[in-house]
Design a protein around this motif. Sequence first.
Motif, PDB file in Angstrom:
ATOM      1  N   THR A 118      -4.495  -0.141   4.933  1.00  0.00           N
ATOM      2  CA  THR A 118      -3.244  -0.631   5.508  1.00  0.00           C
ATOM      3  C   THR A 118      -3.292  -0.541   7.027  1.00  0.00           C
ATOM      4  O   THR A 118      -2.990  -1.517   7.733  1.00  0.00           O
ATOM      5  CB  THR A 118      -2.047   0.208   4.987  1.00  0.00           C
ATOM      6  OG1 THR A 118      -2.116   0.257   3.570  1.00  0.00           O
ATOM      7  CG2 THR A 118      -0.731  -0.394   5.420  1.00  0.00           C
ATOM      8  N   VAL A 132       9.089  -0.888   1.382  1.00  0.00           N
ATOM      9  CA  VAL A 132       7.973  -0.397   0.565  1.00  0.00           C
ATOM     10  C   VAL A 132       7.966   1.131   0.512  1.00  0.00           C
ATOM     11  O   VAL A 132       7.843   1.734  -0.555  1.00  0.00           O
ATOM     12  CB  VAL A 132       6.631  -0.926   1.106  1.00  0.00           C
ATOM     13  CG1 VAL A 132       5.461  -0.201   0.448  1.00  0.00           C
ATOM     14  CG2 VAL A 132       6.525  -2.423   0.869  1.00  0.00           C
ATOM     15  N   THR A 178       4.541   3.059  -4.787  1.00  0.00           N
ATOM     16  CA  THR A 178       3.449   3.270  -3.847  1.00  0.00           C
ATOM     17  C   THR A 178       3.919   4.074  -2.644  1.00  0.00           C
ATOM     18  O   THR A 178       3.256   5.008  -2.194  1.00  0.00           O
ATOM     19  CB  THR A 178       2.883   1.914  -3.387  1.00  0.00           C
ATOM     20  OG1 THR A 178       2.566   1.150  -4.533  1.00  0.00           O
ATOM     21  CG2 THR A 178       1.647   2.105  -2.548  1.00  0.00           C
ATOM     22  N   GLN A 195       4.376   7.571  -3.611  1.00  0.00           N
ATOM     23  CA  GLN A 195       3.082   8.235  -3.770  1.00  0.00           C
ATOM     24  C   GLN A 195       2.537   8.686  -2.418  1.00  0.00           C
ATOM     25  O   GLN A 195       2.079   9.809  -2.266  1.00  0.00           O
ATOM     26  CB  GLN A 195       2.109   7.263  -4.437  1.00  0.00           C
ATOM     27  CG  GLN A 195       0.712   7.821  -4.530  1.00  0.00           C
ATOM     28  CD  GLN A 195      -0.225   6.845  -5.202  1.00  0.00           C
ATOM     29  OE1 GLN A 195       0.199   5.885  -5.810  1.00  0.00           O
ATOM     30  NE2 GLN A 195      -1.511   7.094  -5.070  1.00  0.00           N
ATOM     31  N   VAL A 196       2.624   7.778  -1.432  1.00  0.00           N
ATOM     32  CA  VAL A 196       2.117   8.110  -0.100  1.00  0.00           C
ATOM     33  C   VAL A 196       2.851   9.334   0.440  1.00  0.00           C
ATOM     34  O   VAL A 196       2.259  10.254   0.993  1.00  0.00           O
ATOM     35  CB  VAL A 196       2.294   6.900   0.837  1.00  0.00           C
ATOM     36  CG1 VAL A 196       2.129   7.327   2.290  1.00  0.00           C
ATOM     37  CG2 VAL A 196       1.286   5.817   0.497  1.00  0.00           C
ATOM     38  N   LEU A 240      -5.764   3.396   0.482  1.00  0.00           N
ATOM     39  CA  LEU A 240      -4.526   2.676   0.800  1.00  0.00           C
ATOM     40  C   LEU A 240      -4.151   2.883   2.260  1.00  0.00           C
ATOM     41  O   LEU A 240      -3.855   1.934   2.994  1.00  0.00           O
ATOM     42  CB  LEU A 240      -3.412   3.193  -0.112  1.00  0.00           C
ATOM     43  CG  LEU A 240      -2.061   2.510   0.022  1.00  0.00           C
ATOM     44  CD1 LEU A 240      -2.107   1.153  -0.657  1.00  0.00           C
ATOM     45  CD2 LEU A 240      -0.963   3.360  -0.594  1.00  0.00           C
ATOM     46  N   THR A 264       9.535   1.831  -3.286  1.00  0.00           N
ATOM     47  CA  THR A 264       8.521   1.522  -4.297  1.00  0.00           C
ATOM     48  C   THR A 264       7.743   2.774  -4.683  1.00  0.00           C
ATOM     49  O   THR A 264       7.739   3.773  -3.964  1.00  0.00           O
ATOM     50  CB  THR A 264       7.504   0.475  -3.791  1.00  0.00           C
ATOM     51  OG1 THR A 264       6.741   1.075  -2.742  1.00  0.00           O
ATOM     52  CG2 THR A 264       8.185  -0.773  -3.281  1.00  0.00           C
ATOM     53  N   ARG A 296      -7.269   7.177  -4.003  1.00  0.00           N
ATOM     54  CA  ARG A 296      -6.578   5.893  -3.846  1.00  0.00           C
ATOM     55  C   ARG A 296      -5.717   5.910  -2.594  1.00  0.00           C
ATOM     56  O   ARG A 296      -5.592   4.922  -1.881  1.00  0.00           O
ATOM     57  CB  ARG A 296      -5.690   5.637  -5.087  1.00  0.00           C
ATOM     58  CG  ARG A 296      -5.843   4.234  -5.631  1.00  0.00           C
ATOM     59  CD  ARG A 296      -4.732   3.913  -6.613  1.00  0.00           C
ATOM     60  NE  ARG A 296      -3.797   2.994  -6.006  1.00  0.00           N
ATOM     61  CZ  ARG A 296      -2.508   2.935  -6.317  1.00  0.00           C
ATOM     62  NH1 ARG A 296      -2.001   3.742  -7.189  1.00  0.00           N
ATOM     63  NH2 ARG A 296      -1.731   2.052  -5.728  1.00  0.00           N
ATOM     64  N   THR A 297      -5.093   7.066  -2.342  1.00  0.00           N
ATOM     65  CA  THR A 297      -4.221   7.161  -1.177  1.00  0.00           C
ATOM     66  C   THR A 297      -5.013   7.007   0.115  1.00  0.00           C
ATOM     67  O   THR A 297      -4.554   6.361   1.056  1.00  0.00           O
ATOM     68  CB  THR A 297      -3.486   8.512  -1.177  1.00  0.00           C
ATOM     69  OG1 THR A 297      -2.945   8.711  -2.473  1.00  0.00           O
ATOM     70  CG2 THR A 297      -2.388   8.530  -0.146  1.00  0.00           C
ATOM     71  N   PHE A 328      -1.242  11.142  -9.203  1.00  0.00           N
ATOM     72  CA  PHE A 328      -1.512  10.261  -8.075  1.00  0.00           C
ATOM     73  C   PHE A 328      -2.896  10.595  -7.551  1.00  0.00           C
ATOM     74  O   PHE A 328      -3.210  11.756  -7.302  1.00  0.00           O
ATOM     75  CB  PHE A 328      -0.480  10.467  -6.965  1.00  0.00           C
ATOM     76  CG  PHE A 328       0.886   9.993  -7.343  1.00  0.00           C
ATOM     77  CD1 PHE A 328       1.058   8.963  -8.254  1.00  0.00           C
ATOM     78  CD2 PHE A 328       2.006  10.576  -6.779  1.00  0.00           C
ATOM     79  CE1 PHE A 328       2.318   8.522  -8.602  1.00  0.00           C
ATOM     80  CE2 PHE A 328       3.271  10.146  -7.121  1.00  0.00           C
ATOM     81  CZ  PHE A 328       3.428   9.124  -8.030  1.00  0.00           C
TER      82      PHE A 328
END
Lengths: 308, 380
Positions: free
Chosen positions: B252, B215, B221, B224-225, B248, B219, B244-245, B240
């Motif tokens: 997680t 991931v 995502t 983005q992280v 996330l 990916t 949202r980060t 981005f």
Amino acid sequence: MSSAVLISIAMTVVGAATPILLAALGELVVEKSGVLNLGLEGMMLIGAVTAFAVTYSTGSAPLGLIAAMAASAAASMIFGFLTLTLTANQVATGLALTIFGIGLSSLIGQGFVGRTVDALHRTFPAALAEHPVWRLIFGHSPLVYISLVMTALVAWFLTRSRAGLILRAIGESDEAAHSIGYSVIGVRYLAVAFGGAMAGLGGSYYSLVLTPMWADRLTAGRGWIALALVVFASWRPLRLLAGAYLFGAVMTFELHAKAAGVSFLAPEFLAMLPYLATIVVLTVISVAPAGGRLAAPACLGKPFRATG
Amino acid sequence: MRLRLEARREPSRAMLYVTPALAVAMTVLAGIFIFTAMGYDGLGAIYQIFITPLADPYRWQDLFVKAAPLIIIALGLAVGFRANVWNIGAEGQYIVGALAGTGVALASWGMEGYWILPAMILAGILGGLAWAAIPAFLKTRFKVNEILTSLMLTYVAIQLLYYLMRGPWKDPEGFNFPQTRLFTEWQTLPAAVPGTLIHLGVPVALALAVVAWVVLARTVTGFQVRIVGLAPQAARYAGFSARRTVWLALLTSGGLAGLAGIFEAAGPFQQMTPQFPVNYGFTAIIVAFLGRLHPLGIVLAGMVLAVSYVGGENAQTTIGLPYAATGMFQAMMLFFLLAVDVLVRYRLRLSGPGAARPHQESRPQAPAAARTPAPESASA
């Protein structure tokens, strides 16, 4: 409620407020210089165990206090070397310092578990504190008076003194301060050492005054509350004083609610209160229009390396 | 002549791999010194902590059992740390996850069926998720620092555990001991390797590491992280969302901590007790850093820390080294790692007074994640 009860409540509030005030005053100066030291809890524990061990071994509480300040300042220098000289991440290093302090204090303290020392209760002769009202003024541990004097000193230092101005300049704009010739790293080292010594003093309040005995993790997360207090106070010493006593009141609520026979709340829920109150207060201060958060020193938590 | 640091143009990949091993080696040396200075058999202590657990194949199962929760929690934390989201309340999410799963176990007590264990695990994940959602909400809605809120919630979680153990969830046939009933066979994790202590959580931890690796590396995502942590402004330009980060990262790490919690409750503990919290949530922070925030590194680091746990217990029984020494030892590992980390970014140079002054960046702008980048991010 009788006045005697009120006074005894006031006395416990002072007891709960003093250690976090001492530790938070140190952290305030550290953060004003642009450094975020999350190791407060660990340094307080190291101070607490050192104060206890030295007082127990020598019979001298003043010696214990001095040793506590020295030990915690020494621990803060590990943090200083890693973050200031080696530009390590301040959050991670501060956390490591807390984990280290928990382990080290419990390692040193294991020979002292359950032992007691003479509590450092009195500053003035007992006769002065006999009347309940006088007790409110003269009946405290020396650390209480030290915390009040230090609040005034830190307030004066930051706002009125030249050195304090330099320290704040470094916290607001390290580049600019560096370019006009101030030693950013040097000043930050001094600030971190001061923060360590104050955390040691705050920690020793737990082991010498509040519960004059040693138990593992004696500070029970109060170091983190002291950290929150700095944010709550918007980095101002006098607000810090008010905040510490407010938190002191919340922390002792648990005690007095139990004594008053409050039975609709289980004791565990009362014990949650200081932590929940901290979260609420941090939230309130964040939405406040005159933004507490906005008062944070501009360079807080950012590493600095001199050019050339 | 003095020692000076010279910035490397880009982080040294060799040092990225060498420094964690160097940190462990330095911790061992410092440990020998400190334990001897404290009046213990220093060499013996290190032998007990680092060699005995590996020398005895019978104890390997202990290592896997200890490593599994550390790896699972650290995988989640690494996501946050990469994005500069500091969830340090994993211990609380671990406890609440375990409590949520225990709630399902107690509610289904006396029932039979293959659905019970999955339901417990799901509840565990949701419990950790919910506990982490509080700091996420406060951070995104009110900009409240997640470090302090997530940590405060750990203390709240511990009190919640105490309340449930002493009150409503106490085993009615337990002679008033503050602990729950023992879970039934439908409510406990099956052994992954028959005849050993190695439960289902161990292969799951390893599988999760592989998933996290894919991931993060492959990916959008994951990209983005990494970008939000490495270059927040670039991330904003790229559209981005920082908000949202944060969600996330916290969800997680919270969900994974909750999963680790219910695995521990339904695995080694098989019930809930006030002794449940053993600071895995905090040790996992060390695991995440020692593993360079890289999923595969985290597996290795989890094993190293598991060795120190098992070895610490050894040293406790054989040479009387107190349990607290293990915690100090683990913190020292992180100290040394942070110290030698400087070698990734800087070259050590001896320079005379007249030596040329190389150009240096005035301030390494990159946040934490950038200074402990994962190997693949250097080439990304």
